[in-house]
Design a protein around this motif. Structure first.
Motif, PDB file in Angstrom:
ATOM      1  N   ILE A  19       0.597  47.641  14.743  1.00 11.59           N
ATOM      2  CA  ILE A  19       1.378  47.800  15.977  1.00 11.59           C
ATOM      3  C   ILE A  19       0.471  47.641  17.195  1.00 11.59           C
ATOM      4  CG2 ILE A  19       2.682  49.454  17.364  1.00 11.59           C
ATOM      5  CD1 ILE A  19       4.289  48.233  15.089  1.00 11.59           C
ATOM      6  N   ASN A  20      -0.770  48.076  17.065  1.00 12.00           N
ATOM      7  CA  ASN A  20      -1.741  47.938  18.148  1.00 12.00           C
ATOM      8  C   ASN A  20      -1.995  46.478  18.495  1.00 12.00           C
ATOM      9  OD1 ASN A  20      -3.340  49.425  19.983  1.00 12.00           O
ATOM     10  ND2 ASN A  20      -5.196  48.988  18.798  1.00 12.00           N
ATOM     11  N   GLU A  21      -1.717  45.572  17.541  1.00 12.54           N
ATOM     12  CA  GLU A  21      -1.871  44.138  17.780  1.00 12.54           C
ATOM     13  C   GLU A  21      -0.633  43.527  18.435  1.00 12.54           C
ATOM     14  OE1 GLU A  21      -4.524  42.309  17.379  1.00 12.54           O
ATOM     15  OE2 GLU A  21      -5.747  43.919  16.533  1.00 12.54           O
ATOM     16  N   GLY A  69       3.649  30.768  18.686  1.00 10.52           N
ATOM     17  CA  GLY A  69       2.281  30.709  19.184  1.00 10.52           C
ATOM     18  C   GLY A  69       1.501  31.983  18.942  1.00 10.52           C
ATOM     19  N   ARG A  70       2.045  32.891  18.108  1.00  6.58           N
ATOM     20  CA  ARG A  70       1.389  34.161  17.814  1.00  6.58           C
ATOM     21  C   ARG A  70       0.961  34.193  16.352  1.00  6.58           C
ATOM     22  NH1 ARG A  70       5.249  38.831  19.980  1.00  6.58           N
ATOM     23  NH2 ARG A  70       3.311  39.998  19.701  1.00  6.58           N
ATOM     24  N   VAL A  71       0.273  35.260  15.961  1.00  9.72           N
ATOM     25  CA  VAL A  71      -0.104  35.435  14.557  1.00  9.72           C
ATOM     26  C   VAL A  71       1.137  35.826  13.763  1.00  9.72           C
ATOM     27  CG1 VAL A  71      -1.496  36.775  12.931  1.00  9.72           C
ATOM     28  CG2 VAL A  71      -2.453  36.124  15.154  1.00  9.72           C
ATOM     29  N   GLY A  72       1.397  35.116  12.673  1.00 13.33           N
ATOM     30  CA  GLY A  72       2.493  35.486  11.793  1.00 13.33           C
ATOM     31  C   GLY A  72       2.060  36.600  10.858  1.00 13.33           C
ATOM     32  N   VAL A  73       2.971  37.516  10.568  1.00 11.44           N
ATOM     33  CA  VAL A  73       2.653  38.672   9.721  1.00 11.44           C
ATOM     34  C   VAL A  73       3.636  38.733   8.562  1.00 11.44           C
ATOM     35  CG1 VAL A  73       2.433  41.194   9.619  1.00 11.44           C
ATOM     36  CG2 VAL A  73       1.637  39.955  11.641  1.00 11.44           C
ATOM     37  N   ARG A 144      -8.083  44.966  12.383  1.00 11.17           N
ATOM     38  CA  ARG A 144      -8.236  44.288  13.682  1.00 11.17           C
ATOM     39  C   ARG A 144      -8.990  42.973  13.520  1.00 11.17           C
ATOM     40  NH1 ARG A 144     -11.830  45.346  17.924  1.00 11.17           N
ATOM     41  NH2 ARG A 144     -13.468  45.014  16.361  1.00 11.17           N
ATOM     42  N   ASP A 145     -10.070  43.029  12.730  1.00 15.29           N
ATOM     43  CA  ASP A 145     -10.885  41.834  12.544  1.00 15.29           C
ATOM     44  C   ASP A 145     -10.130  40.738  11.786  1.00 15.29           C
ATOM     45  OD1 ASP A 145     -12.843  43.164  13.892  1.00 15.29           O
ATOM     46  OD2 ASP A 145     -14.139  43.493  12.151  1.00 15.29           O
ATOM     47  N   ALA A 146      -9.160  41.145  10.963  1.00 14.29           N
ATOM     48  CA  ALA A 146      -8.333  40.140  10.283  1.00 14.29           C
ATOM     49  C   ALA A 146      -7.540  39.331  11.295  1.00 14.29           C
ATOM     50  CB  ALA A 146      -7.394  40.820   9.284  1.00 14.29           C
ATOM     51  N   PHE A 147      -7.023  39.976  12.327  1.00  8.39           N
ATOM     52  CA  PHE A 147      -6.297  39.250  13.372  1.00  8.39           C
ATOM     53  C   PHE A 147      -7.248  38.337  14.149  1.00  8.39           C
ATOM     54  CE2 PHE A 147      -3.091  42.352  12.445  1.00  8.39           C
ATOM     55  CZ  PHE A 147      -1.895  41.722  12.768  1.00  8.39           C
ATOM     56  N   LEU A 148      -8.464  38.794  14.379  1.00  4.56           N
ATOM     57  CA  LEU A 148      -9.442  37.925  15.038  1.00  4.56           C
ATOM     58  C   LEU A 148      -9.752  36.710  14.174  1.00  4.56           C
ATOM     59  CD1 LEU A 148     -11.995  40.540  16.454  1.00  4.56           C
ATOM     60  CD2 LEU A 148     -10.582  38.979  17.796  1.00  4.56           C
ATOM     61  N   PRO A 176      -9.578  50.856  16.900  1.00  2.00           N
ATOM     62  CA  PRO A 176     -10.438  50.044  17.765  1.00  2.00           C
ATOM     63  C   PRO A 176      -9.605  49.270  18.783  1.00  2.00           C
ATOM     64  CG  PRO A 176     -10.098  48.918  15.684  1.00  2.00           C
ATOM     65  CD  PRO A 176      -9.426  50.271  15.557  1.00  2.00           C
ATOM     66  N   ALA A 177     -10.262  48.698  19.761  1.00  2.00           N
ATOM     67  CA  ALA A 177      -9.563  47.832  20.713  1.00  2.00           C
ATOM     68  C   ALA A 177      -8.933  46.676  19.949  1.00  2.00           C
ATOM     69  CB  ALA A 177     -10.539  47.312  21.756  1.00  2.00           C
ATOM     70  N   PRO A 178      -7.688  46.316  20.262  1.00  2.00           N
ATOM     71  CA  PRO A 178      -7.011  45.247  19.521  1.00  2.00           C
ATOM     72  C   PRO A 178      -7.661  43.897  19.775  1.00  2.00           C
ATOM     73  CG  PRO A 178      -5.714  45.898  21.420  1.00  2.00           C
ATOM     74  CD  PRO A 178      -6.833  46.876  21.328  1.00  2.00           C
ATOM     75  N   SER A 179      -7.295  42.939  18.928  1.00  2.00           N
ATOM     76  CA  SER A 179      -7.938  41.628  18.988  1.00  2.00           C
ATOM     77  C   SER A 179      -7.747  40.953  20.336  1.00  2.00           C
ATOM     78  CB  SER A 179      -7.403  40.734  17.864  1.00  2.00           C
ATOM     79  OG  SER A 179      -6.018  40.477  18.031  1.00  2.00           O
ATOM     80  N   TYR A 180      -6.581  41.142  20.956  1.00  2.00           N
ATOM     81  CA  TYR A 180      -6.331  40.423  22.205  1.00  2.00           C
ATOM     82  C   TYR A 180      -7.163  40.969  23.364  1.00  2.00           C
ATOM     83  CZ  TYR A 180      -3.132  44.351  23.216  1.00  2.00           C
ATOM     84  OH  TYR A 180      -2.583  45.595  23.422  1.00  2.00           O
TER      85      TYR A 180
END
Length: 560
Positions: A19-21, A69-73, A144-148, A176-180
């Motif tokens: 959700i943080n992402e 244009g976003r990360v698919g989950v 978080r790093d997975a999204f990065l 942690p701070a989110p990827s964006y």
């Protein structure tokens, strides 16, 4: 300090990490290894689209990523849940789509678990990344790093979290701070002056220039600059298949390049002496391995340098640079030519209906000529509706529907797999919930995952599924016939697809008269349910792309 009974569990914190992402949609099928995490995700406000097959969860997230244009989950359970996704994962890798897939893992503390396998080799063999989350203190950071990683490498990242660890109390730090917030998006790379000089020289020496744009040049500014360059150098515009429709309003657009190109476009490609390919990797099929433009040199402008792409050196000169900046620099450096190639006669050829010179060939059982069916669809479907084009033999015909903008079109065909159409339509519907979605599919592809009609109904997605039904796997029957082999294994007949739709609680129609199509589409537009329109088509009409392949087969057979 919270006592142990008040501490959140690991699955709680992992849901919060997602959700943080700022994710808003997740496609999933639940099992022991992911259901508590998914429940928490839903409680936190993420829209969960619960599919009927694991493959469809990942495939739908692919289309969502491309269209939004976003990360698919997506999420599936461990073991067989993961192995069911083994077609969708490489398809996402080939299409370079950023996904994060939460799959869980078998419990670490158990000596045996019937769904336990070493999951990483499956995922890595598909070309995706695998991150085993086995240390609680690092799990939120790993998520978080997975999204990065998904965004930076533009491929799927699969998270494996042992189900027993998910039940433990959280002992890690805050999220942690989110990827964006930590990711620095790549800045545009300006063209090097030396490269610009070479490019200007190549264009200056050419007399038949085609400006070919891919998805990397689909931004409005890049598309406008590509148009300006084509005008300046008396050139023609074209696109790759995924960027189809980018220049749909331009009278000097030849449409798509590749095996699905229209006959008029193929004649123009054969005349070209220079292809300026912008924002495209120049895939094998885009140029038909160079056969589409046999006389042309190729200047490639892209942000990623690949000397060899899909088994061949595809460009004579490569520029690593931003599309818009490079096109603008070329427009400033090149003199304007008088229009010769860009004639009224050529524009008229491009405007001609793609099937205007054929005689309809209905089959003896009353099935429609596929070209007539597509012409009827072209006339009846609103231009702003989202169009999803599938793979297979019928896709040639459905691709020939001009006048539709690139933003309203989606095709993902890099892995050559059929059966994805329904999932892709769901992904587009989730990304564009306010616009009707039209899926143009073949019967073989549709029946692979027709169970997702239930997902469409439950999720209240506004999807019109149009099945061009030849009662067979169309590509296979034509190839078998060309080899003089029995077609029995590729012919299955025409089940009542409209009745199947009604069985899932949706509208269903079989179209015996193409003249009825406008009122059926109008009923869909005014209704509140998805609909399946089954259009029986002849299996005797070959697409030009298939005809070319058949001729190649016959030439080889006669030579042997």
């Amino acid at each position: 300090m919270l006592d142990n009974s008040q501490q959140p569990r690991v699955y709680d914190m992992l849901a919060r990490a997602f959700i943080n992402e700022r994710i808003d949609v997740c496609f999933g099928l639940l099992g022991d290894a992911n259901m508590k995490w998914a429940a928490r995700l839903a409680e936190a406000g993420c829209r969960m689209v619960y599919v009927r097959h694991e493959h469809c969860a990942v495939a739908a997230s692919m289309a969502y990523a491309r269209k939004s244009g976003r990360v698919g989950v997506a999420t599936v359970t461990c073991g067989p849940g993961l192995t069911q996704t083994m077609t969708a994962l490489p398809a996402a890798v080939y299409a370079r789509l950023p996904l994060v897939v939460f799959v869980g893992e078998a419990p670490l503390r158990s000596g045996w678990y019937n769904q336990g396998i070493d999951q990483a080799p499956f995922v890595k063999a598909a070309g995706a990344a695998y991150r085993p989350l086995h240390t609680i203190e690092r799990m939120a950071m790993e998520a978080r790093d997975a999204f990065l990683q998904a965004q930076e490498e533009r491929r799927p990242v699969v998270l494996g979290v042992p189900m027993d660890l998910q039940e433990d109390r959280w002992t890690g730090d805050d999220l942690p701070a989110p990827s964006y917030k930590v990711r620095t998006p790549p800045k545009p790379v300006p063209p090097h002056p030396d490269d610009l000089a070479v490019a200007a020289s190549m264009i200056g020496e050419a007399r038949r220039v085609i400006v070919l744009a891919g998805l990397g040049a689909a931004a409005p500014a890049a598309a406008q600059s590509a148009r300006a360059l084509a005008v300046r150098v008396d050139g023609i515009l074209a696109t790759t298949l995924p960027a189809r429709g980018l220049f749909h309003e331009d009278p000097f657009s030849a449409g798509i390049a590749g095996g699905l190109a229209a006959p008029a476009a193929k004649q123009v490609y054969a005349e070209a002496d220079l292809i300026v390919a912008v924002g495209t990797s120049l895939a094998f099929h885009t140029s038909m391995a160079g056969r589409l433009w046999p006389k042309a040199k190729v200047l490639q402008i892209n942000t990623e340098a690949r000397t060899v792409s899909e088994g061949r050196v595809c460009a004579d000169y490569f520029m690593r640079a931003d599309a818009t900046m490079t096109l603008d620099a070329l427009n400033a450096a090149l003199p304007e030519r008088l229009a010769e190639w860009r004639s009224d006669a050529l524009a008229k050829r491009f405007r001609a209906a793609p099937f205007s010179d054929y005689e309809p060939q209905p089959s003896p059982d009353g099935a429609h000529d596929p070209r007539s069916a597509v012409e009827a669809l072209q006339a009846a479907l609103p231009r702003h509706w989202q169009l999803v084009n599938t793979s297979g033999h019928v896709s040639y015909f459905t691709t020939q529907m001009p006048g539709r903008p690139q933003d309203a079109f989606l095709t993902i065909r890099e892995f050559g797999a059929i059966g994805n159409g329904t999932s892709f339509a769901m992904g587009v519907a989730a990304a564009r919930p306010d616009t009707p979605v039209v899926l143009l599919d073949g019967d073989g592809s549709f029946l692979m995952h027709s169970q997702e009609l239930d997902t469409i109904r439950r999720s209240r997605m506004k999807i019109l599924v149009v099945v061009l039904n030849d009662g067979a796997y169309g590509s296979e029957i034509h190839k078998l016939r060309a080899h003089g082999l029995t077609e029995e294994g590729a012919v299955f007949g025409r089940p009542d697809l409209a009745q199947i739709a009604r069985g899932f609680g949706l509208e269903g129609h079989t179209l015996t008269d193409l003249g009825d199509l406008p009122k059926i589409i109008d009923a869909f537009a005014k209704g509140d349910r998805a609909m399946v329109v089954n259009i029986p088509i002849s299996d005797q009409v070959l697409s030009p792309a298939m005809q070319r392949r058949i001729e190649e087969v016959r030439t080889k057979l006669s030579a042997n």
